[in-house]
Design a protein around this motif. Sequence first.
Motif, PDB file in Angstrom:
ATOM      1  N   ASN A 244       0.810  -1.222   0.000  1.00  0.00           N
ATOM      2  CA  ASN A 244       0.000   0.000   0.000  1.00  0.00           C
ATOM      3  C   ASN A 244       0.844   1.274   0.000  1.00  0.00           C
ATOM      4  O   ASN A 244       0.566   2.229   0.741  1.00  0.00           O
ATOM      5  CB  ASN A 244      -0.953   0.002   1.198  1.00  0.00           C
ATOM      6  N   GLY A 245       1.887   1.276  -0.831  1.00  0.00           N
ATOM      7  CA  GLY A 245       2.703   2.467  -0.977  1.00  0.00           C
ATOM      8  C   GLY A 245       3.707   2.701   0.130  1.00  0.00           C
ATOM      9  O   GLY A 245       4.357   3.750   0.184  1.00  0.00           O
TER      10      GLY A 245
ATOM     11  N   ALA B   7       7.003   4.897  -0.041  1.00  0.00           N
ATOM     12  CA  ALA B   7       7.773   4.451  -1.205  1.00  0.00           C
ATOM     13  C   ALA B   7       7.801   5.541  -2.280  1.00  0.00           C
ATOM     14  O   ALA B   7       6.752   5.970  -2.769  1.00  0.00           O
ATOM     15  CB  ALA B   7       7.190   3.163  -1.771  1.00  0.00           C
ATOM     16  N   ASN B   8       8.986   5.996  -2.602  1.00  0.00           N
ATOM     17  CA  ASN B   8       9.210   6.957  -3.693  1.00  0.00           C
ATOM     18  C   ASN B   8      10.521   6.550  -4.340  1.00  0.00           C
ATOM     19  O   ASN B   8      11.601   6.949  -3.896  1.00  0.00           O
ATOM     20  CB  ASN B   8       9.280   8.387  -3.140  1.00  0.00           C
TER      21      ASN B   8
ATOM     22  N   LEU C 221      10.238   0.239 -13.354  1.00  0.00           N
ATOM     23  CA  LEU C 221       9.221   0.406 -12.315  1.00  0.00           C
ATOM     24  C   LEU C 221       9.383   1.770 -11.654  1.00  0.00           C
ATOM     25  O   LEU C 221      10.498   2.213 -11.383  1.00  0.00           O
ATOM     26  CB  LEU C 221       9.375  -0.699 -11.259  1.00  0.00           C
ATOM     27  N   VAL C 222       8.259   2.448 -11.418  1.00  0.00           N
ATOM     28  CA  VAL C 222       8.251   3.715 -10.678  1.00  0.00           C
ATOM     29  C   VAL C 222       7.151   3.635  -9.623  1.00  0.00           C
ATOM     30  O   VAL C 222       6.034   3.216  -9.918  1.00  0.00           O
ATOM     31  CB  VAL C 222       8.004   4.918 -11.619  1.00  0.00           C
TER      32      VAL C 222
ATOM     33  N   GLN D  23       1.167   4.858  -5.817  1.00  0.00           N
ATOM     34  CA  GLN D  23       0.869   4.427  -7.195  1.00  0.00           C
ATOM     35  C   GLN D  23       2.107   3.776  -7.785  1.00  0.00           C
ATOM     36  O   GLN D  23       3.232   4.141  -7.455  1.00  0.00           O
ATOM     37  CB  GLN D  23       0.448   5.616  -8.056  1.00  0.00           C
ATOM     38  N   THR D  24       1.869   2.822  -8.674  1.00  0.00           N
ATOM     39  CA  THR D  24       2.967   2.090  -9.293  1.00  0.00           C
ATOM     40  C   THR D  24       2.748   1.998 -10.792  1.00  0.00           C
ATOM     41  O   THR D  24       1.626   1.756 -11.243  1.00  0.00           O
ATOM     42  CB  THR D  24       3.062   0.658  -8.722  1.00  0.00           C
TER      43      THR D  24
END
Length: 418
Positions: free
Chosen positions: A29-30, A370-371, A408-409, A414-415
């Motif tokens: 979940n990010g 997550a960034n 992947l970003v 969001q992914t």
Amino acid sequence: MKSALLKAVTILHPESSLNGKKTDVLIENGIIAGFDVPGDENTRVIDCAGKYLSPGFVDLNANFGEPGLETKEDLDSGIKAAAAGGFTAVVAMPNTQPPVHSKAEVSYIVNKTKNAIVDVFPLGTISYNREGKDLAELYDMNMAGAVGFTDGDKPVTDSGLMSRALLYAKGFNGLVMSYAEDSLIAGKGKMNEGEVSTYLGMKGIPSLAEEVMIVRDIFLAEYNDSKIHFSTISTAKSVELIREAKKKGLKITCDVAAHNLVFSDEAVSGFDSHFKVKPPLRTQKDIKALIAGLEDGTIDAIVSQHTPHEIEHKNVEFEIASYGIIGLQTVLPLLVKAGLSPEMMVEKLAVGPRKILGKQMPGLTKGSTANFVVFDTESEWEFNSDTNFSKSVNSPMFGQKLKGKVSLVVNNNQTLNF
């Protein structure tokens, strides 16, 4: 993607204890949920062997057409192109219609891009309407979310105006960006002035046009005891001037466009208008000096200088074609071609830009938001109509196979996979 396990990815994060190590990263979940721990039966497993994970890239110089020039690029298409290039944040130039010269335009961009996978940071203009006459509403734009000020691809020729901008922005720690060109010296030049322009019989833009303006703005920054950022420097002498200014302790930073690290003015020999950029492609000697400037820390960041154009602005004679190329998706392959190490890429695309903007580095610990970007320097892909996310196609690399790929970003929960 609610839950994903990135297997055997190599961490490139200078502020992390895992820097340089290979590990498994669990995202839920990010949020980074842990390292070298298994997910559950619903977790998507992604093989990242041979790939790197670094903080998301930040581009300090991208042109999106919105508002007013959406046929070139709107915010949605620009964000998709940025994400495909590994960027989780983009600094948007104010070269729009109307220009971003008041809090209304800044607020529009901030609100339109809120919660997107790519954070869009607007720049406001230094002068009202980019006319170089009256100071724009710098403080109001800063309060609305502008991260700095520039007249974009228009140099501020009025020294008094630039001095006042530096002094005024200093009051609220604002960042003024200088596009260094003396337009009277540059004249109507179309490419770098040198042997190639002489051979082609084309009017050239001397290195002096850039260097004179850099000298002026260094003096102004010193006089006002203010910080200044030089956008897209391109000459060996510019590197030398900024290196010496930094040694004096002046608050100066600078960046270089990725294409200026690879292509020289020799590329213009075929009159391909896709090689028409500003500042122009310089000489091999300049390229060597620019790379040396990256290595010794003189140059703080690398940018895409993403400048989309409709086909009618590029598919014409070199002399009348517009300046600029799309670059968000080709920065990584260009840096691979230039011979930069993955560590250097992360330093100039993720670390340096955040320092210039005063933005915090994304964390890489359990519980961190997550960034990040996952990329490699070996995979090949073709840049074509299927892989291009921009509305425009003005790139000298269009239709070519490129080496170096973003896979992947992840940002703002969001992914995107590529």
